[in-house]
Design a protein around this motif. Structure first.
Motif, PDB file in Angstrom:
ATOM      1  N   GLN A 156      41.225  38.894  54.056  1.00 44.41           N
ATOM      2  CA  GLN A 156      42.132  37.787  53.807  1.00 44.41           C
ATOM      3  C   GLN A 156      42.932  38.041  52.539  1.00 44.41           C
ATOM      4  O   GLN A 156      42.507  38.792  51.667  1.00 44.41           O
ATOM      5  CB  GLN A 156      41.341  36.484  53.673  1.00 44.41           C
ATOM      6  N   PRO A 157      44.092  37.411  52.417  1.00 41.14           N
ATOM      7  CA  PRO A 157      44.864  37.556  51.180  1.00 41.14           C
ATOM      8  C   PRO A 157      44.050  37.117  49.971  1.00 41.14           C
ATOM      9  O   PRO A 157      43.134  36.284  50.072  1.00 41.14           O
ATOM     10  CB  PRO A 157      46.058  36.625  51.418  1.00 41.14           C
ATOM     11  N   GLY A 158      44.388  37.670  48.819  1.00 42.31           N
ATOM     12  CA  GLY A 158      43.637  37.376  47.608  1.00 42.31           C
ATOM     13  C   GLY A 158      44.141  36.159  46.867  1.00 42.31           C
ATOM     14  O   GLY A 158      45.008  35.411  47.353  1.00 42.31           O
ATOM     15  N   GLU A 159      43.594  35.964  45.676  1.00 46.71           N
ATOM     16  CA  GLU A 159      43.997  34.851  44.822  1.00 46.71           C
ATOM     17  C   GLU A 159      45.372  35.123  44.223  1.00 46.71           C
ATOM     18  O   GLU A 159      45.756  36.279  44.016  1.00 46.71           O
ATOM     19  CB  GLU A 159      42.980  34.662  43.697  1.00 46.71           C
ATOM     20  N   ASP A 160      46.090  34.047  43.931  1.00 43.25           N
ATOM     21  CA  ASP A 160      47.398  34.210  43.300  1.00 43.25           C
ATOM     22  C   ASP A 160      47.268  34.722  41.874  1.00 43.25           C
ATOM     23  O   ASP A 160      48.163  35.407  41.373  1.00 43.25           O
ATOM     24  CB  ASP A 160      48.167  32.882  43.309  1.00 43.25           C
ATOM     25  N   PRO A 193      39.593  43.103  38.539  1.00 43.45           N
ATOM     26  CA  PRO A 193      40.732  42.526  39.268  1.00 43.45           C
ATOM     27  C   PRO A 193      41.596  43.640  39.859  1.00 43.45           C
ATOM     28  O   PRO A 193      41.987  44.577  39.173  1.00 43.45           O
ATOM     29  CB  PRO A 193      41.487  41.743  38.183  1.00 43.45           C
ATOM     30  N   ALA A 194      41.884  43.536  41.151  1.00 39.37           N
ATOM     31  CA  ALA A 194      42.670  44.569  41.830  1.00 39.37           C
ATOM     32  C   ALA A 194      43.562  43.911  42.872  1.00 39.37           C
ATOM     33  O   ALA A 194      43.384  42.746  43.236  1.00 39.37           O
ATOM     34  CB  ALA A 194      41.743  45.590  42.483  1.00 39.37           C
ATOM     35  N   LEU A 195      44.527  44.680  43.376  1.00 38.18           N
ATOM     36  CA  LEU A 195      45.427  44.169  44.407  1.00 38.18           C
ATOM     37  C   LEU A 195      44.698  44.072  45.738  1.00 38.18           C
ATOM     38  O   LEU A 195      43.957  44.989  46.118  1.00 38.18           O
ATOM     39  CB  LEU A 195      46.637  45.098  44.553  1.00 38.18           C
ATOM     40  N   GLN A 196      44.934  42.984  46.441  1.00 36.20           N
ATOM     41  CA  GLN A 196      44.351  42.822  47.771  1.00 36.20           C
ATOM     42  C   GLN A 196      45.369  43.221  48.827  1.00 36.20           C
ATOM     43  O   GLN A 196      46.577  43.066  48.636  1.00 36.20           O
ATOM     44  CB  GLN A 196      43.927  41.354  47.983  1.00 36.20           C
ATOM     45  N   THR A 197      44.876  43.781  49.927  1.00 31.49           N
ATOM     46  CA  THR A 197      45.775  44.089  51.026  1.00 31.49           C
ATOM     47  C   THR A 197      46.452  42.807  51.501  1.00 31.49           C
ATOM     48  O   THR A 197      45.852  41.734  51.503  1.00 31.49           O
ATOM     49  CB  THR A 197      45.006  44.754  52.178  1.00 31.49           C
ATOM     50  N   GLY A 215      48.199  39.092  46.835  1.00 35.67           N
ATOM     51  CA  GLY A 215      47.244  38.469  45.929  1.00 35.67           C
ATOM     52  C   GLY A 215      46.294  39.456  45.271  1.00 35.67           C
ATOM     53  O   GLY A 215      46.423  40.680  45.404  1.00 35.67           O
ATOM     54  N   LEU A 216      45.326  38.888  44.549  1.00 32.83           N
ATOM     55  CA  LEU A 216      44.368  39.661  43.766  1.00 32.83           C
ATOM     56  C   LEU A 216      42.954  39.363  44.225  1.00 32.83           C
ATOM     57  O   LEU A 216      42.661  38.288  44.752  1.00 32.83           O
ATOM     58  CB  LEU A 216      44.500  39.322  42.275  1.00 32.83           C
ATOM     59  N   VAL A 217      42.077  40.310  43.991  1.00 29.08           N
ATOM     60  CA  VAL A 217      40.678  40.150  44.342  1.00 29.08           C
ATOM     61  C   VAL A 217      39.849  40.918  43.325  1.00 29.08           C
ATOM     62  O   VAL A 217      40.305  41.914  42.755  1.00 29.08           O
ATOM     63  CB  VAL A 217      40.411  40.675  45.774  1.00 29.08           C
ATOM     64  N   GLU A 218      38.627  40.454  43.054  1.00 30.18           N
ATOM     65  CA  GLU A 218      37.716  41.204  42.198  1.00 30.18           C
ATOM     66  C   GLU A 218      36.918  42.169  43.063  1.00 30.18           C
ATOM     67  O   GLU A 218      36.355  41.780  44.083  1.00 30.18           O
ATOM     68  CB  GLU A 218      36.783  40.262  41.441  1.00 30.18           C
TER      69      GLU A 218
END
Length: 418
Positions: free
Chosen positions: A38-42, A254-258, A261-264
């Motif tokens: 799923q998309p990550g956090e803003d 913290p990294a880029l999500q496919t 957004g961002l994801v840990e």
């Protein structure tokens, strides 16, 4: 990547495995939570990894522009907004056909993000260390969020593909656990042609997983990378052995999500991404620097960490590597990182204190006995017991004289004549 609300992918629907060119749609492949990540956090507030590695200071020195970094993983999402237009089409070595610029799983996108992610406006929490670098995605493992692994064959083809497409740095995000002559030969070929190989050492370092030897990290010429947390301690699953050359942030990064957004994320894959970015920065600054010198520079400038087979030379320090600040180990500290709290070892300290005290008392007693024995031996040489000297008496005459009568009056003297 623009994403239809409520959809991150629609995989398996005829005609919708890849929809490009449709306004608002760059890739529609599956239902969120079923197939693709799923998309990550803003926004994620703060990045301890960027603080540890002095990312803002690095940006003033070098951005990695002009370098090409191959990411060998599940692919890289070319539509991720913070990767911009710096993701090439790449190659898929799993099926030996097609490109690798889509990433359902997200692992490759996360690794690419710590290498070359751009700031999202003023937000730099997931920006990469080398935002000027171009990413070459090479799929070496099935793009399956349920879990997948590379094979020696896919890694061999992936490394050779990266070399053929002029990659300056190759980042292997996942190892295999079988020594393979073809894979070893591919690594040797890449290094001989001037390509820097950076490889994750894997995440089977816990007691239950057995810590098997990872490849290609175990091969000569490869920079093997483990993971540490924000306290500078080794990540629980990070593998350990002589194949670990450096460590880098790899816990709750913290990294880029496919998609967007961002994801840990955690693991040695993202740690290898940071070291790959550091190698790209060095290559951008000195394009003719050979792989062995890149490795030597990164290892020589690493920030010190606790000794042991899990830490290698220490935490990668790109800023020191760029400025060639090779200084005494005792003079360097992990940048922007507080020392880890000491473990509660009160019982052990008490045991050691008792042992030391007992040893000191025993030593004092031994020294005292030795001194007493020496004094006794010395006294035996200087003193002997003996009899008292007999007092002297005057000699008696051989013949005694007549007895003297104490009460007799002596006779008068005769008178003298005038």
């Amino acid at each position: 990547m623009a994403v239809v609300p409520g959809l991150s992918s629609v995989r398996g629907v005829p005609g919708l495995s890849s929809v490009r060119g449709v306004p608002g749609l760059s890739s529609v492949r599956g239902v969120p939570g079923q197939d693709c990540a799923q998309p990550g956090e803003d926004r994620i507030n703060g990045s301890w990894a960027r603080a540890m590695l002095q990312a803002d200071a690095i940006g003033a020195l070098e951005t990695g522009g002009g370098t090409r970094v191959a990411v060998l993983s599940t692919g890289v999402d070319r539509g991720q907004p913070q990767l911009g237009d710096r993701v090439l089409a790449g190659d898929d070595t799993v099926d030996n056909a097609g490109t690798a610029d889509q990433d359902c799983t997200g692992t490759g996108t996360q690794v690419a993000g710590v290498i070359s992610g751009l700031r999202n406006g003023g937000d730099s929490d997931a920006a990469g260390l080398a935002p000027g670098a171009v990413i070459l995605p090479v799929r070496v493992m099935p793009d399956d969020p349920a879990g997948s692994e590379p094979t020696p064959g896919t890694l061999t083809r992936g490394i050779l593909t990266a070399v053929q497409q002029n990659a300056d740095v190759v980042v292997v995000a996942a190892p295999v656990y079988r020594d393979d002559p073809d894979l070893k030969s591919a690594v040797a070929t890449a290094v001989a042609q001037g390509t820097v190989i950076v490889a994750a050492v894997g995440d089977l370092g816990s007691r239950d997983d057995g810590n098997p030897d990872p490849y290609p990290a175990s091969y000569p010429g490869v920079i093997g990378v483990g993971a540490v947390d924000q306290n500078g301690q080794i990540a629980p699953a990070s593998q350990f052995g002589e194949y670990v050359d450096l460590v880098a942030p790899g816990v709750a990064v913290p990294a880029l999500q496919t998609g967007r957004g961002l994801v840990e994320t955690s693991g040695t894959a993202v740690a290898a991404g940071f070291v790959g970015a550091a190698a790209a920065l060095l290559r951008a600054r000195e394009p003719r620097l050979p792989p062995a010198e890149v490795a030597r520079r990164l290892i020589a400038t690493a920030s010190p960490a606790p000794t042991g087979p899990a830490f290698g030379a220490g935490v990668v320090n790109p800023y020191a590597a760029l400025t060639a600040r090779v200084v005494d180990t005792e003079a360097r500290r992990l940048p922007a990182l507080e020392a880890a709290p000491l473990p509660d070892d009160t019982a052990e300290l008490r045991r050691r204190a008792i042992a030391i005290s007992s040893a000191v008392v025993a030593a004092v007693l031994v020294v005292g006995l030795l001194l007493a024995a020496a004094a006794f031996r010395r006294s035996r040489r200087q003193w002997r017991p003996g009899l008292a000297v007999r007092p002297k008496s005057p000699p008696e005459p051989l013949e005694p004289g007549p007895p003297v009568m104490l009460l007799d009056t002596p006779p008068p003297e005769p008178a003298r004549r005038p």
